[in-house]
Design an enzyme around this catalytic site. Structure first.
Site, PDB file in Angstrom:
ATOM      1  N   ASP A 119      -4.979  -9.654  -7.766  1.00 14.13           N
ATOM      2  CA  ASP A 119      -5.287  -8.817  -8.941  1.00 14.13           C
ATOM      3  C   ASP A 119      -4.090  -8.175  -9.659  1.00 14.13           C
ATOM      4  O   ASP A 119      -3.788  -8.465 -10.812  1.00 14.13           O
ATOM      5  CB  ASP A 119      -6.327  -7.735  -8.576  1.00 14.13           C
ATOM      6  CG  ASP A 119      -6.009  -6.998  -7.269  1.00 14.13           C
ATOM      7  OD1 ASP A 119      -4.947  -7.252  -6.682  1.00 14.13           O
ATOM      8  OD2 ASP A 119      -6.830  -6.161  -6.854  1.00 14.13           O
ATOM      9  N   GLU A 162       0.838  -1.213   0.000  1.00 16.69           N
ATOM     10  CA  GLU A 162       0.000   0.000   0.000  1.00 16.69           C
ATOM     11  C   GLU A 162       0.866   1.253   0.000  1.00 16.69           C
ATOM     12  O   GLU A 162       0.567   2.232  -0.686  1.00 16.69           O
ATOM     13  CB  GLU A 162      -0.933   0.021   1.225  1.00 16.69           C
ATOM     14  CG  GLU A 162      -1.957  -1.097   1.280  1.00 16.69           C
ATOM     15  CD  GLU A 162      -3.076  -0.980   0.254  1.00 16.69           C
ATOM     16  OE1 GLU A 162      -3.079  -0.008  -0.537  1.00 16.69           O
ATOM     17  OE2 GLU A 162      -3.945  -1.870   0.215  1.00 16.69           O
ATOM     18  N   ARG A 175       0.716   3.768  -3.237  1.00 15.21           N
ATOM     19  CA  ARG A 175       0.048   5.046  -2.978  1.00 15.21           C
ATOM     20  C   ARG A 175       1.038   6.181  -2.724  1.00 15.21           C
ATOM     21  O   ARG A 175       0.900   7.273  -3.280  1.00 15.21           O
ATOM     22  CB  ARG A 175      -0.878   4.925  -1.763  1.00 15.21           C
ATOM     23  CG  ARG A 175      -1.969   3.897  -1.933  1.00 15.21           C
ATOM     24  CD  ARG A 175      -2.935   3.956  -0.773  1.00 15.21           C
ATOM     25  NE  ARG A 175      -3.784   2.771  -0.725  1.00 15.21           N
ATOM     26  CZ  ARG A 175      -5.012   2.752  -0.225  1.00 15.21           C
ATOM     27  NH1 ARG A 175      -5.516   3.852   0.274  1.00 15.21           N
ATOM     28  NH2 ARG A 175      -5.713   1.636  -0.208  1.00 15.21           N
ATOM     29  N   GLU A 226     -12.077   0.806  -9.987  1.00 15.09           N
ATOM     30  CA  GLU A 226     -11.801  -0.146 -11.081  1.00 15.09           C
ATOM     31  C   GLU A 226     -12.792  -0.090 -12.238  1.00 15.09           C
ATOM     32  O   GLU A 226     -12.399  -0.314 -13.402  1.00 15.09           O
ATOM     33  CB  GLU A 226     -11.699  -1.572 -10.543  1.00 15.09           C
ATOM     34  CG  GLU A 226     -10.506  -1.819  -9.631  1.00 15.09           C
ATOM     35  CD  GLU A 226     -10.705  -1.303  -8.213  1.00 15.09           C
ATOM     36  OE1 GLU A 226     -11.860  -1.009  -7.844  1.00 15.09           O
ATOM     37  OE2 GLU A 226      -9.704  -1.168  -7.462  1.00 15.09           O
TER      38      GLU A 226
END
Ligand code: DMJ
Length: 545
Positions: free
Chosen positions: A307, A175, A179, A448
């Site tokens: 993903d 993360e 980010r 998404e």
């Protein structure tokens, strides 16, 4: 004699004038003009008409690369530095509405949470799971791309003066990389602000502990940014996505600093998974890996925990100018296997969707909102010559379509997860193709679906994708906007009487609003996809040699 002296004088004058001309010409060629000098155009607004990344200067062998920098930090010789693009601001009313939404989100955050990670817009408080001013760093490039000078200046100044990238705090490496590191790097590419690269470099050094303290090339999932301690709190496991969604950012940091250690270290994790082959499901991998680099048998999914492994196969291939063949091959193999194992039709209407394989090896007709990203990766494959018979584009469109279907409910917002009926029971005519379980009915305002429509629109120019994005945005305005500032995740997209969850995720301004803005622009040349790769958090990073 006199004649000779005269001629010599003439000759000398001509020489002098020519030399002056030559010096002038050389000076003109070698000096970047104001408009090409990133340091002189820190903040840019709505005045320019040129939205393309501008001509780089000073490197004849590589027109994409720019001058070699000799800054105070002795940034190494192969540092890539291209002149930042110029963004002209919104081109139409819909885009103006998206910009206003971004400003509303920023204003709420600024008022109640400035310098903290995330805004709790209903209670007007904040949360600090990272202690990195997450929302500022994550959304800075959205402000830049929207041409918002004030927000850009506020963000850059806070990062320069107040961001501490070494807090005594344990953070998730994935993360933080996608980010914060991604946000700093992209902000640097779009502004040329050295402070952003300085913070990114220090943060990269802190994050490297996750690799150096692991027994295998697979990084630990968490790191203490202050002490450098690294650990994997989930029983020693990292997820597939956590280990293989760091490479775009670490490679970019290596190119910018000239220090190969970031790229080389992170890429070893990708190579490790490549060598593991994931043969049991023809290139589709289990989603847990332990610190010895061993996979644990789990479900096979394109959703949470797995993903972006697939996304970074093609995006790394593109970032490296299609130079690493096995990334392309693994991507192609996994897309083939997705088609064979996970791509199914619902009953009774035959809608295509992506399901999962459960731990006991059954097909499980469940699709996370997260899976909508796949449409974008397939569209990129089509754009880049990997889709000879058009199969990938077809699949991308079908996934874009089912993601639109996810939004067809009373609020017009998409739930976290959707389930499908796959049994052909003709006697039950009232059966719907899909349903949402109450535990999965919330919306975090994830990106998404609009990300999928953005890529599909770039490839097909079919205006329906813009319409779908606009409808989703109208629903966000209606149900998620908090009057006093910010937007909130909501509890149940199936009920018009919404309950707010009191959280504005940083990816809402960073990704959702950015993709909406890019989807709805009249100028689809902005950030062209052959020159920029968006990381999984929608931070554009340049394609380079
Ligand atoms: C974002 O942080 C990234 O897009 C990530 O890849 C998946 N989850 C969120 C948004 O849904």
């Amino acid at each position: 004699m006199v004649l000779m002296n005269l001629n010599r004088k003439k000759f000398l004058i001509i020489c002098l004038v020519s030399m002056q001309l030559l010096v002038f010409l050389l000076f003109f060629l070698a000096t970047p003009s104001d408009s090409l000098n990133p340091r002189r155009q820190r903040f840019f607004g709505t005045s320019s008409e040129n939205v393309k990344p501008r001509r780089s200067v000073g490197n004849e062998t590589c027109p994409e690369c720019a001058t070699i920098s000799t800054t105070k930090r002795k940034i190494a010789a192969n540092k890539l530095k291209r002149a930042p693009p110029i963004f002209q601001g919104p081109t139409n009313d819909r885009q103006r509405a998206i910009v206003a939404a971004f400003q509303h989100a920023w204003a709420g955050y600024k008022k109640y949470a400035w310098g903290h990670d995330e805004l709790l817009p209903v209670s007007k408080r904040f949360e600090d799971p990272f202690q990195l001013g997450l929302t500022i760093v994550d959304s800075l490039d959205t402000a830049i791309i929207m041409g918002l000078e004030t927000e850009t200046r506020e963000g850059v100044e806070w990062i320069r003066n107040s961001l501490n990238v070494s807090p005594a705090k344990s953070v998730n490496v994935f993360e933080t990389t996608i980010r914060v590191l991604g946000g700093l790097l992209s902000g640097y590419h779009l502004t040329g602000e050295e402070a952003l690269l300085e913070k990114a470099t220090k943060l990269g050094d802190n994050l490297l502990n996750a690799f150096t303290k692991s027994k295998s090339p697979i990084p630990k999932s968490d790191v203490d940014l202050g002490t450098g301690a690294a650990f994997s709190p989930n029983r020693g496991y990292s997820s597939l996505a956590e280990a293989t969604t760091l490479q775009l950012e670490f490679r970019d940091l290596s190119v910018l600093t000239g220090d190969k250690k970031y790229e080389e270290t992170a890429f070893k994790a990708s190579e490790h998974v490549h060598k593991a082959k994931c043969a049991e499901h023809d290139g589709l991998c289990f989603y847990h890996i332990d610190e010895n680099g061993e996979f644990k048998k789990t479900a096979i999914t394109l959703g949470a925990r797995a993903d972006s492994y697939y996304e970074y196969l093609i995006k790394q291939w593109l970032q490296t100018r299609k130079s690493i063949d096995w990334l392309r091959d693994d991507f192609l193999q996994s897309m083939k296997s997705i088609k064979n194992h996970l791509y199914r039709q619902s009953q009774p209407s035959g809608l295509w969707f992506i399901g999962e394989i459960s731990e006991n090896r059954d097909f499980y007709p469940k699709m996370d909102h997260l899976v909508c990203f796949l449409s974008g990766s397939l569209a990129l494959s089509h754009l880049n010559g990997l889709d000879e018979n058009g199969e990938h584009l077809e699949m991308a469109k079908k996934i874009g379509q089912i993601c639109h279907k996810m939004y067809q409910n009373p609020t017009g917002l998409g739930p976290e997860i959707i389930h499908f009926n796959i049994e052909n029971r003709t006697e039950d005519v009232s059966r719907e193709d899909s349903y949402v379980k109450s535990l999965d009915s919330h919306s975090l305002l994830r990106p998404e679906a609009v990300e999928a429509w953005f890529y599909l629109y770039r490839v097909t120019k079919d205006p329906k994708y813009q319409e779908w994005g606009w409808s989703a945005f109208e629903a966000i305005e209606k149900y998620a906007k908090v009057e006093t500032g910010g937007y909130s995740s909501i509890d149940n997209v199936l009920r018009k009487k919404v309950r707010r969850r009191d959280k504005m995720e940083s990816f809402f301004p960073a990704e959702t609003l950015k993709y909406l803005y890019l989807l709805l622009t009249d100028d689809q040349e902005i950030l062209p996809l052959d020159r920029w790769v968006f990381n999984t958090e929608a931070h554009p990073l340049p394609v380079y040699n």
